[in-house]
Design an enzyme around this catalytic site. Structure first.
Site, PDB file in Angstrom:
ATOM      1  N   HIS A   1     -13.189   0.570  62.184  1.00 37.89           N
ATOM      2  CA  HIS A   1     -12.610   1.129  61.180  1.00 37.89           C
ATOM      3  C   HIS A   1     -11.458   2.077  61.734  1.00 37.89           C
ATOM      4  CE1 HIS A   1     -11.238   3.258  57.493  1.00 37.89           C
ATOM      5  NE2 HIS A   1     -11.651   2.359  56.780  1.00 37.89           N
TER       6      HIS A   1
ATOM      7  N   ASN B   1     -16.164   0.661  50.848  1.00 36.50           N
ATOM      8  CA  ASN B   1     -16.707   1.536  51.736  1.00 36.50           C
ATOM      9  C   ASN B   1     -16.502   2.955  51.428  1.00 36.50           C
ATOM     10  OD1 ASN B   1     -16.709   3.275  54.190  1.00 36.50           O
ATOM     11  ND2 ASN B   1     -14.461   2.515  54.989  1.00 36.50           N
TER      12      ASN B   1
ATOM     13  N   LYS C   1     -17.282   5.709  52.700  1.00 36.16           N
ATOM     14  CA  LYS C   1     -17.058   6.786  53.626  1.00 36.16           C
ATOM     15  C   LYS C   1     -17.863   8.074  53.622  1.00 36.16           C
ATOM     16  CE  LYS C   1     -12.256   5.082  53.471  1.00 36.16           C
ATOM     17  NZ  LYS C   1     -11.009   5.496  53.707  1.00 36.16           N
TER      18      LYS C   1
ATOM     19  N   SER D   1      -5.402   0.661  49.925  1.00 35.79           N
ATOM     20  CA  SER D   1      -5.107   1.214  48.904  1.00 35.79           C
ATOM     21  C   SER D   1      -4.964  -0.233  47.895  1.00 35.79           C
ATOM     22  CB  SER D   1      -3.564   1.805  48.458  1.00 35.79           C
ATOM     23  OG  SER D   1      -3.585   3.068  49.605  1.00 35.79           O
TER      24      SER D   1
ATOM     25  N   GLU E   1     -10.587   4.845  60.904  1.00 33.51           N
ATOM     26  CA  GLU E   1     -10.930   6.450  61.025  1.00 33.51           C
ATOM     27  C   GLU E   1     -11.712   6.575  62.230  1.00 33.51           C
ATOM     28  OE1 GLU E   1     -12.132   6.571  56.998  1.00 33.51           O
ATOM     29  OE2 GLU E   1     -10.054   6.493  56.212  1.00 33.51           O
TER      30      GLU E   1
HETATM   31  C1  PEP Z   1     -10.688   1.785  53.778  1.00 29.09           C
HETATM   32  O1  PEP Z   1     -10.799   3.011  54.263  1.00 29.09           O
HETATM   33  O2  PEP Z   1     -11.138   0.919  54.595  1.00 29.09           O
HETATM   34  C2  PEP Z   1      -9.560   1.638  52.718  1.00 29.09           C
HETATM   35  C3  PEP Z   1      -9.120   0.630  52.771  1.00 29.09           C
HETATM   36  O3  PEP Z   1      -9.434   2.824  51.994  1.00 29.09           O
HETATM   37  P1  PEP Z   1      -8.465   2.904  50.576  1.00 29.09           P
HETATM   38  O4  PEP Z   1      -8.993   1.919  49.618  1.00 29.09           O
HETATM   39  O5  PEP Z   1      -8.627   4.199  50.014  1.00 29.09           O
HETATM   40  O6  PEP Z   1      -6.922   2.849  51.173  1.00 29.09           O
END
Ligand code: PEP
Length: 250
Positions: A95, A9, A11, A213, A97
């Site tokens: 998501h 993703n 973003k 993460s 966000e």
């Molecule tokens: C995400 O936004 O779907 C995500 C998992 O981000 P990150 O891997 O940076 O935690």
């Protein structure tokens, strides 16, 4: 066997040049040894160009959002048909966000899911609890509720085109990861909820990804768990080497 998927993703990162550069770096990686579907989700403005530049790569394209309507006076929005017409195969829906920053409700997400499937787009549907909900031991109920409200209006055959991404909000972009055991127990719970609503077959064939993460140094342990079928990767997907290492963790 369930499809194993690693999805990046991107973003709101990477302009056109940067997106094509990242794509070109990914195309140099040999993903053929990993039995994994590799998906990338660039921002809307770069979907077409990225798709045009895939050439013979097996990488699939996802959008990060979709509008629930067919067409019309929805300034600034992107319809399912528009996504389909530029080569998009998956859409990320729900998501955290989008839920938190843009107040997308379960009801709206349910409409988006219906709209995507109507246009033969596959869905990566995100669910996951916030930190206070986990601390209060409510995470099992939270994800069940999100599934019921966002997806359970779909038929069993429609569910064949749905991938679930379990993403604990406290682990997204924070550097904090659910332990492999925490991921396994909630993925198993999600599969049980699916079995109860639909049937064991649907539950067994639905890919459930972990997100939060995931990095090259923790992917292998998480992906080794029996109900974890891959990952939705944010930060680490912006670096071709890191993303490729995560893909090759299978
Ligand atoms: C995400 O936004 O779907 C995500 C998992 O981000 P990150 O891997 O940076 O935690």
């Amino acid at each position: 066997m369930r499809t194993q998927i690693v999805a990046g993703n991107w973003k709101m990162n990477c302009n056109l040049d940067e997106s094509l550069h990242l794509l070109n770096e990914l195309k140099l990686k040999d993903f053929s040894k990993a039995e994994v579907e590799v998906v990338i989700a660039p921002t809307f403005t770069n979907l077409y160009a990225v798709h045009q530049n895939l050439n013979d790569s097996s990488i699939k394209i996802s959008s990060q959002n979709i509008n629930e309507n067919e067409e019309g006076a929805y300034t600034g929005e992107i319809s399912p048909d528009m996504l389909k017409s530029v080569g998009v195969e998956y859409v990320i829906i729900g998501h955290s966000e989008r839920r938190a920053i843009y107040n997308e409700s379960d009801e709206l997400l349910a409409k988006k899911a219906t709209a995507a499937l109507k246009h033969d787009l596959k869905i990566m549907f995100c669910i996951g609890e916030m930190l206070d909900q986990r601390k209060a031991d409510k995470h099992f109920d939270v994800v069940k509720d999100q599934l019921e409200k966002g997806l359970f209006h779909l038929s069993a055959s429609e569910m064949e085109n749905v991938v679930i991404a379990y993403e604990p909000v406290w682990a997204i972009g924070t550097g904090e990861t659910a332990s492999p055991e925490q991921a396994q127990e909630i993925h198993e719970h999600i599969r049980n909820v699916l079995a109860k609503k639909y049937n064991q077959n649907i539950a067994d064939q639905t890919s459930i990804l972990y997100g939060g993460s995931v990095k090259p140094n923790n992917a292998k342990e998480i992906f080794a768990k029996k109900d974890v079928d891959g990952g939705l990767i944010g930060g680490a997907s912006l670096d071709a080497n890191s993303f490729a290492e995560i893909v090759m963790s299978f």
